[in-house]
Scaffold this motif. Structure first.
Motif, PDB file in Angstrom:
ATOM      1  N   ARG A  52       0.838  -1.202   0.000  1.00 48.25           N
ATOM      2  CA  ARG A  52       0.000   0.000   0.000  1.00 48.25           C
ATOM      3  C   ARG A  52       0.870   1.249   0.000  1.00 48.25           C
ATOM      4  O   ARG A  52       1.998   1.239   0.453  1.00 48.25           O
ATOM      5  CB  ARG A  52      -0.986  -0.006   1.162  1.00 48.25           C
ATOM      6  CG  ARG A  52      -0.345  -0.105   2.506  1.00 48.25           C
ATOM      7  CD  ARG A  52      -1.324  -0.418   3.611  1.00 48.25           C
ATOM      8  NE  ARG A  52      -2.222   0.684   3.902  1.00 48.25           N
ATOM      9  CZ  ARG A  52      -2.946   0.752   5.000  1.00 48.25           C
ATOM     10  NH1 ARG A  52      -2.893  -0.193   5.900  1.00 48.25           N
ATOM     11  NH2 ARG A  52      -3.740   1.761   5.204  1.00 48.25           N
ATOM     12  N   LEU A  53       0.303   2.304  -0.525  1.00 54.58           N
ATOM     13  CA  LEU A  53       0.986   3.586  -0.628  1.00 54.58           C
ATOM     14  C   LEU A  53       1.347   4.104   0.753  1.00 54.58           C
ATOM     15  O   LEU A  53       0.556   3.984   1.693  1.00 54.58           O
ATOM     16  CB  LEU A  53       0.051   4.577  -1.336  1.00 54.58           C
ATOM     17  CG  LEU A  53       0.594   5.937  -1.707  1.00 54.58           C
ATOM     18  CD1 LEU A  53       1.624   5.801  -2.819  1.00 54.58           C
ATOM     19  CD2 LEU A  53      -0.544   6.836  -2.161  1.00 54.58           C
ATOM     20  N   GLY A  54       2.553   4.668   0.880  1.00 56.96           N
ATOM     21  CA  GLY A  54       2.934   5.201   2.179  1.00 56.96           C
ATOM     22  C   GLY A  54       4.044   6.229   2.107  1.00 56.96           C
ATOM     23  O   GLY A  54       5.010   6.069   1.370  1.00 56.96           O
ATOM     24  N   LEU A  55       3.900   7.293   2.880  1.00 54.78           N
ATOM     25  CA  LEU A  55       4.910   8.323   3.038  1.00 54.78           C
ATOM     26  C   LEU A  55       4.909   8.704   4.509  1.00 54.78           C
ATOM     27  O   LEU A  55       3.848   8.855   5.113  1.00 54.78           O
ATOM     28  CB  LEU A  55       4.583   9.542   2.167  1.00 54.78           C
ATOM     29  CG  LEU A  55       5.587  10.702   2.183  1.00 54.78           C
ATOM     30  CD1 LEU A  55       6.934  10.244   1.624  1.00 54.78           C
ATOM     31  CD2 LEU A  55       5.057  11.871   1.363  1.00 54.78           C
ATOM     32  N   ILE A  57       5.695   6.799   7.151  1.00 55.29           N
ATOM     33  CA  ILE A  57       5.007   5.710   7.853  1.00 55.29           C
ATOM     34  C   ILE A  57       5.578   5.591   9.261  1.00 55.29           C
ATOM     35  O   ILE A  57       6.785   5.396   9.420  1.00 55.29           O
ATOM     36  CB  ILE A  57       5.190   4.373   7.099  1.00 55.29           C
ATOM     37  CG1 ILE A  57       4.657   4.480   5.668  1.00 55.29           C
ATOM     38  CG2 ILE A  57       4.527   3.230   7.860  1.00 55.29           C
ATOM     39  CD1 ILE A  57       5.059   3.327   4.773  1.00 55.29           C
ATOM     40  N   PRO A  58       4.726   5.676  10.283  1.00 51.23           N
ATOM     41  CA  PRO A  58       5.234   5.473  11.650  1.00 51.23           C
ATOM     42  C   PRO A  58       5.675   4.018  11.833  1.00 51.23           C
ATOM     43  O   PRO A  58       5.102   3.102  11.232  1.00 51.23           O
ATOM     44  CB  PRO A  58       4.027   5.788  12.544  1.00 51.23           C
ATOM     45  CG  PRO A  58       3.006   6.413  11.667  1.00 51.23           C
ATOM     46  CD  PRO A  58       3.314   6.029  10.257  1.00 51.23           C
ATOM     47  N   ALA A  62       4.262   0.180  10.181  1.00 56.72           N
ATOM     48  CA  ALA A  62       5.045  -0.272   9.021  1.00 56.72           C
ATOM     49  C   ALA A  62       4.614  -1.645   8.521  1.00 56.72           C
ATOM     50  O   ALA A  62       4.569  -1.884   7.320  1.00 56.72           O
ATOM     51  CB  ALA A  62       6.530  -0.270   9.359  1.00 56.72           C
ATOM     52  N   SER A  63       4.278  -2.559   9.420  1.00 58.31           N
ATOM     53  CA  SER A  63       3.911  -3.917   8.987  1.00 58.31           C
ATOM     54  C   SER A  63       2.631  -3.945   8.156  1.00 58.31           C
ATOM     55  O   SER A  63       2.373  -4.921   7.456  1.00 58.31           O
ATOM     56  CB  SER A  63       3.771  -4.838  10.196  1.00 58.31           C
ATOM     57  OG  SER A  63       2.710  -4.405  11.022  1.00 58.31           O
ATOM     58  N   ARG A  64       1.862  -2.903   8.185  1.00 58.76           N
ATOM     59  CA  ARG A  64       0.643  -2.817   7.367  1.00 58.76           C
ATOM     60  C   ARG A  64       0.950  -2.502   5.907  1.00 58.76           C
ATOM     61  O   ARG A  64       0.067  -2.565   5.063  1.00 58.76           O
ATOM     62  CB  ARG A  64      -0.290  -1.731   7.906  1.00 58.76           C
ATOM     63  CG  ARG A  64      -0.758  -1.957   9.301  1.00 58.76           C
ATOM     64  CD  ARG A  64      -1.628  -0.809   9.748  1.00 58.76           C
ATOM     65  NE  ARG A  64      -1.952  -0.904  11.155  1.00 58.76           N
ATOM     66  CZ  ARG A  64      -2.607   0.019  11.817  1.00 58.76           C
ATOM     67  NH1 ARG A  64      -3.019   1.120  11.195  1.00 58.76           N
ATOM     68  NH2 ARG A  64      -2.858  -0.131  13.091  1.00 58.76           N
ATOM     69  N   HIS A  65       2.207  -2.124   5.627  1.00 53.43           N
ATOM     70  CA  HIS A  65       2.565  -1.661   4.289  1.00 53.43           C
ATOM     71  C   HIS A  65       3.308  -2.692   3.448  1.00 53.43           C
ATOM     72  O   HIS A  65       3.708  -2.390   2.327  1.00 53.43           O
ATOM     73  CB  HIS A  65       3.375  -0.365   4.388  1.00 53.43           C
ATOM     74  CG  HIS A  65       2.531   0.794   4.826  1.00 53.43           C
ATOM     75  ND1 HIS A  65       1.919   1.638   3.940  1.00 53.43           N
ATOM     76  CD2 HIS A  65       2.170   1.212   6.068  1.00 53.43           C
ATOM     77  CE1 HIS A  65       1.227   2.542   4.600  1.00 53.43           C
ATOM     78  NE2 HIS A  65       1.367   2.306   5.901  1.00 53.43           N
ATOM     79  N   ILE A 141      13.115  -0.432   8.570  1.00 54.62           N
ATOM     80  CA  ILE A 141      13.580  -0.047   7.234  1.00 54.62           C
ATOM     81  C   ILE A 141      12.443   0.528   6.408  1.00 54.62           C
ATOM     82  O   ILE A 141      12.605   1.536   5.715  1.00 54.62           O
ATOM     83  CB  ILE A 141      14.270  -1.238   6.535  1.00 54.62           C
ATOM     84  CG1 ILE A 141      15.636  -1.472   7.194  1.00 54.62           C
ATOM     85  CG2 ILE A 141      14.403  -1.007   5.033  1.00 54.62           C
ATOM     86  CD1 ILE A 141      16.365  -2.701   6.742  1.00 54.62           C
ATOM     87  N   VAL A 142      11.249  -0.073   6.480  1.00 55.73           N
ATOM     88  CA  VAL A 142      10.089   0.462   5.759  1.00 55.73           C
ATOM     89  C   VAL A 142       9.789   1.880   6.242  1.00 55.73           C
ATOM     90  O   VAL A 142       9.596   2.802   5.441  1.00 55.73           O
ATOM     91  CB  VAL A 142       8.861  -0.462   5.919  1.00 55.73           C
ATOM     92  CG1 VAL A 142       7.591   0.210   5.410  1.00 55.73           C
ATOM     93  CG2 VAL A 142       9.093  -1.781   5.191  1.00 55.73           C
TER      94      VAL A 142
END
Length: 190
Positions: A52-55, A57-58, A62-65, A141-142
């Protein structure tokens, strides 16, 4: 789609290469060798796929992305010719993606085998290692990458800290890799 190769130094510093749209083989497509063979190196590494799109990201989200892991074959130059490794044509061959929930035990065993095709002569190489998910710092890292770039659905992050070296990409060999007990990668090298 971006392909990012991320490495983490012992002092916690992270570096990244890649980033622009990169050439990517489809799973199962053969990896072609370039001459001279001694100028190239074949490696297998663990990767994740951004879902999923992310900028910005807390860390806690992160694991949701990302949704899946895979073994990827990397064909990298041994010489430094000024061109970042992942921008070489058709440098990355991903394996089948394995859902993250299926690998939730906290450790990844990644094993790779390069063997000759029937009737061909070359050495068999078997190599494996167990990698702690904590040592890879996937979520960190994400989150870190998302502070400097927008992560988009389909982007691939390859963990250089999980690399298994397999020597030169010899023609007429096959490469297989297993992640967490599940086969992820199976390609021919031509």
């Amino acid at each position: 789609m971006k392909i990012l190769l991320v490495s983490t130094a012992s002092d916690g510093f992270r570096s990244v290469s890649g980033g622009a749209d990169s050439a990517l083989l489809r799973p199962g497509e053969p990896v072609f060798t370039d001459m001279p063979l001694e100028d190239w190196e074949l490696k297998v590494a663990l990767a994740i796929r951004i879902s999923r799109l992310g900028l910005h990201i807390p860390l806690r989200h992160a694991s949701r992305h990302y949704d899946a892991f895979a073994a990827v074959a990397l064909r990298l130059p041994l010489r430094d010719d000024g061109v970042p490794a992942l921008f070489h044509d058709r440098a990355v061959s991903p394996g089948a993606w394995i859902e993250a929930e299926a690998l939730s035990d906290g450790d990844f065993t990644i094993a790779a085998t390069r063997r000759p095709l029937p009737g061909r002569m070359s050495d068999v190489i078997d190599i494996s290692c167990t990698i702690s998910a904590d040592s890879l710092q996937v979520d960190a890292i994400v989150s870190w990458l998302s502070r400097t770039m927008t992560l988009k659905t389909g982007d691939i992050i390859i963990f250089a800290d999980s690399v298994l070296p397999l020597g030169a990409p010899l023609p007429d060999t096959s490469l297989t890799a297993i992640v967490g007990g599940k086969e992820s990668l199976s390609v021919r090298i031509k």
